[in-house]
Write an enzyme that holds these catalytic residues in place. Structure first.
Site, PDB file in Angstrom:
ATOM      1  N   LYS A  12       0.832  -1.219   0.000  1.00  0.00           N
ATOM      2  CA  LYS A  12       0.000   0.000   0.000  1.00  0.00           C
ATOM      3  C   LYS A  12       0.862   1.263   0.000  1.00  0.00           C
ATOM      4  O   LYS A  12       0.464   2.281  -0.559  1.00  0.00           O
ATOM      5  CB  LYS A  12      -0.962   0.000   1.184  1.00  0.00           C
ATOM      6  CG  LYS A  12      -1.965  -1.135   1.117  1.00  0.00           C
ATOM      7  CD  LYS A  12      -3.390  -0.682   1.108  1.00  0.00           C
ATOM      8  CE  LYS A  12      -4.248  -1.795   0.537  1.00  0.00           C
ATOM      9  NZ  LYS A  12      -5.608  -1.867   0.945  1.00  0.00           N
ATOM     10  N   LYS A  19      -2.571 -10.708  -6.364  1.00  0.00           N
ATOM     11  CA  LYS A  19      -3.916 -11.044  -5.886  1.00  0.00           C
ATOM     12  C   LYS A  19      -4.965 -10.108  -6.483  1.00  0.00           C
ATOM     13  O   LYS A  19      -4.679  -8.938  -6.774  1.00  0.00           O
ATOM     14  CB  LYS A  19      -3.973 -11.039  -4.360  1.00  0.00           C
ATOM     15  CG  LYS A  19      -4.210  -9.701  -3.726  1.00  0.00           C
ATOM     16  CD  LYS A  19      -4.733  -9.842  -2.297  1.00  0.00           C
ATOM     17  CE  LYS A  19      -5.139  -8.450  -1.817  1.00  0.00           C
ATOM     18  NZ  LYS A  19      -6.201  -8.338  -0.904  1.00  0.00           N
ATOM     19  N   LYS A  29      -9.870  -5.163  -4.889  1.00  0.00           N
ATOM     20  CA  LYS A  29     -10.941  -4.242  -5.278  1.00  0.00           C
ATOM     21  C   LYS A  29     -10.446  -2.828  -5.512  1.00  0.00           C
ATOM     22  O   LYS A  29     -11.182  -2.008  -6.066  1.00  0.00           O
ATOM     23  CB  LYS A  29     -12.090  -4.277  -4.267  1.00  0.00           C
ATOM     24  CG  LYS A  29     -11.750  -3.885  -2.840  1.00  0.00           C
ATOM     25  CD  LYS A  29     -13.020  -3.864  -2.001  1.00  0.00           C
ATOM     26  CE  LYS A  29     -12.900  -4.550  -0.669  1.00  0.00           C
ATOM     27  NZ  LYS A  29     -11.986  -3.957   0.294  1.00  0.00           N
TER      28      LYS A  29
HETATM   29  P1  ATP Z   1      -8.168  -3.439  -0.956  1.00  0.00           P
HETATM   30  O1  ATP Z   1      -7.930  -3.671  -2.409  1.00  0.00           O
HETATM   31  O2  ATP Z   1      -8.946  -2.216  -0.654  1.00  0.00           O
HETATM   32  O3  ATP Z   1      -6.951  -3.605  -0.120  1.00  0.00           O
HETATM   33  P2  ATP Z   1      -9.142  -6.129  -0.724  1.00  0.00           P
HETATM   34  O4  ATP Z   1      -9.813  -6.477  -2.015  1.00  0.00           O
HETATM   35  O5  ATP Z   1      -7.820  -6.723  -0.452  1.00  0.00           O
HETATM   36  O6  ATP Z   1      -9.134  -4.569  -0.517  1.00  0.00           O
HETATM   37  P3  ATP Z   1     -10.177  -6.429   1.957  1.00  0.00           P
HETATM   38  O7  ATP Z   1     -11.287  -5.627   2.479  1.00  0.00           O
HETATM   39  O8  ATP Z   1      -8.825  -6.004   2.369  1.00  0.00           O
HETATM   40  O9  ATP Z   1     -10.194  -6.528   0.367  1.00  0.00           O
HETATM   41  O10 ATP Z   1     -10.394  -7.950   2.320  1.00  0.00           O
HETATM   42  C1  ATP Z   1     -11.594  -8.522   2.796  1.00  0.00           C
HETATM   43  C2  ATP Z   1     -11.429 -10.027   2.897  1.00  0.00           C
HETATM   44  O11 ATP Z   1     -11.314 -10.591   1.584  1.00  0.00           O
HETATM   45  C3  ATP Z   1     -10.171 -10.468   3.636  1.00  0.00           C
HETATM   46  O12 ATP Z   1     -10.483 -11.594   4.440  1.00  0.00           O
HETATM   47  C4  ATP Z   1      -9.222 -10.857   2.556  1.00  0.00           C
HETATM   48  O13 ATP Z   1      -8.291 -11.829   2.953  1.00  0.00           O
HETATM   49  C5  ATP Z   1     -10.162 -11.417   1.510  1.00  0.00           C
HETATM   50  N1  ATP Z   1      -9.589 -11.267   0.179  1.00  0.00           N
HETATM   51  C6  ATP Z   1      -9.252 -10.097  -0.440  1.00  0.00           C
HETATM   52  N2  ATP Z   1      -8.763 -10.316  -1.656  1.00  0.00           N
HETATM   53  C7  ATP Z   1      -8.777 -11.672  -1.830  1.00  0.00           C
HETATM   54  C8  ATP Z   1      -8.382 -12.536  -2.903  1.00  0.00           C
HETATM   55  N3  ATP Z   1      -7.893 -12.046  -4.014  1.00  0.00           N
HETATM   56  N4  ATP Z   1      -8.545 -13.874  -2.749  1.00  0.00           N
HETATM   57  C9  ATP Z   1      -9.054 -14.388  -1.603  1.00  0.00           C
HETATM   58  N5  ATP Z   1      -9.441 -13.624  -0.562  1.00  0.00           N
HETATM   59  C10 ATP Z   1      -9.314 -12.295  -0.655  1.00  0.00           C
END
Ligand code: ATP
Ligand code: LTN
Length: 344
Positions: free
Chosen positions: A125, A207, A210
């Site tokens: 980040k 990964k 969003k």
């Molecule tokens: P950001 O992009 O804003 O960092 P993010 O997509 O990583 O957000 P979070 O809110 O940080 O989403 O994560 C919410 C949940 O979804 C967490 O338990 C995280 O481990 C899971 N998660 C996020 N991205 C993935 C992925 N690509 N595959 C599996 N689990 C995921």
């Protein structure tokens, strides 16, 4: 205490507790769904669950205020749309229970700079938001530990990317317990067997996230034709075999994981069914399965997200019940640390 009451208490005591949270930082992705949200529902019947929309975590990255407010309600609507029952699970906004921030601060004082410096999410980040590497982004993992430890959580359903943060929460619990005696339960992670790390459609070694460009992820609320289009243009390879090999074929392995997670089919079954038929046929099959999985959720989401009175009722009740649970831990923590008791 009556015998019935004692038996009731015992029953309540035996039920294990779950805590998890998702940041309202945009539209949730298929990664969020497979990695976390879907398990929230699966675990609901067997555990006492708290599912928070972690808005305080979201502001570690600059957010537009109106957009953030909308996203908070969207995530809450999605929690409800996947079938979470607010009578069974506490669904609430993190910022509505100030004890999160209070315990977050206290845990900051037991977290070492070196531990936070190692966090890969912080490094990622910081690189993404080089103009705003703020202290909140750095101490984010201590706040996450507070979220979890505040409720004496046993199990935390999360994706693989959160393993490092969970490990810190466990270390902090143990450290605190070591100094002050048993205070916190040391939590365990709960990871999906398939799909703990769904990858970007464009760069399948990163990964799915969003906060990346929309063509890299499937949004839970994406229309069926968009989902199909995104899968069709997902990056794969040129050898045309549907075989699970994360190292040499990360794009195909990712699509296989998605199909396996959604349909329950094994990798061998998927290979038997699609190998040799061309990537076009395989990608369409993945799209069909994902569309079928998401359509009922999208339909329920549309109804719930417009029902503001209902959402308000859920968030208020959730926050009140969560605050009551949190205050029990905070009383203990304040006393142990040596903060004077406030008698009102
Ligand atoms: P950001 O992009 O804003 O960092 P993010 O997509 O990583 O957000 P979070 O809110 O940080 O989403 O994560 C919410 C949940 O979804 C967490 O338990 C995280 O481990 C899971 N998660 C996020 N991205 C993935 C992925 N690509 N595959 C599996 N689990 C995921
Ligand atoms: N850090 C998580 C979101 C999160 C969380 C939590 C998950 C904040 N607090 C407590 C589980 C338990 C993330 O970035 N995905």
């Amino acid at each position: 205490m009556s015998e019935i009451k004692a038996a009731e208490n015992k029953l309540v005591e035996r039920r294990q507790r779950i805590f998890s949270g998702i940041q309202p930082t945009g539209t949730l992705t298929l990664g969020n769904y497979i990695g976390a949200l879907r398990n929230f529902k699966i675990l609901e019947s067997e555990y006492d669950c708290l599912y928070s929309i972690v808005d305080l975590h979201a502001i570690t990255v600059r957010q537009d205020a109106a957009e953030l407010r909308k996203n908070c309600l969207k995530v809450m609507s999605l929690y409800l749309a996947v079938g979470l029952d607010p009578e069974k699970s506490l669904i609430y906004f993190q910022s509505h229970v100030p004890a999160h921030a209070e315990l977050g601060w206290i845990l900051d004082c037991y977290t070492y700079m070196g531990e936070l410096n190692r966090m890969t999410q912080f490094k990622d980040k910081s690189a993404k938001h080089a103009d705003n590497i703020n202290a909140g982004l750095f101490t984010y993992p201590s706040l996450m530990a507070a979220d979890i430890l505040l409720y004496q959580t046993n199990l935390v359903p999360i994706g693989a990317d959160q393993k490092q943060h969970l490990e810190l929460a466990r270390n902090l619990a143990e450290r605190f317990n070591g100094v002050y005696g048993d205070t916190f339960i040391v939590p365990e992670g709960y990871f999906p067997k398939v799909g703990a790390r769904i990858m970007s459609l464009k760069e399948p070694t990163r990964k799915m996230s969003k906060s990346d460009a929309p063509d890299t992820y499937i949004g839970i609320l994406d229309e069926p034709n968009i989902i199909r289009k995104k899968f069709r243009s997902a990056v794969t390879d040129s050898d045309n075999s549907v075989v699970f090999d994360t190292e040499n074929k990360p794009g195909i392995a990712n699509l296989m994981s998605i199909l396996s997670a959604v349909t329950g089919k094994s990798m061998d079954q998927i290979t038997a069914e699609y190998d040799g038929r061309g990537y076009g046929v395989f990608k369409d099959a993945v799209a069909d399965a994902v569309i079928a999985e998401l359509e009922p959720i999208q339909a329920r989401f549309k109804e719930i997200n417009t029902d503001k009175a209902y959402l308000e009722e859920v968030m208020t009740k959730g926050a009140q019940r969560a605050a009551a649970l949190a205050s029990r831990t905070m009383l203990k923590v304040r006393r142990k640390v040596g903060l004077a008791a406030l008698k009102l």
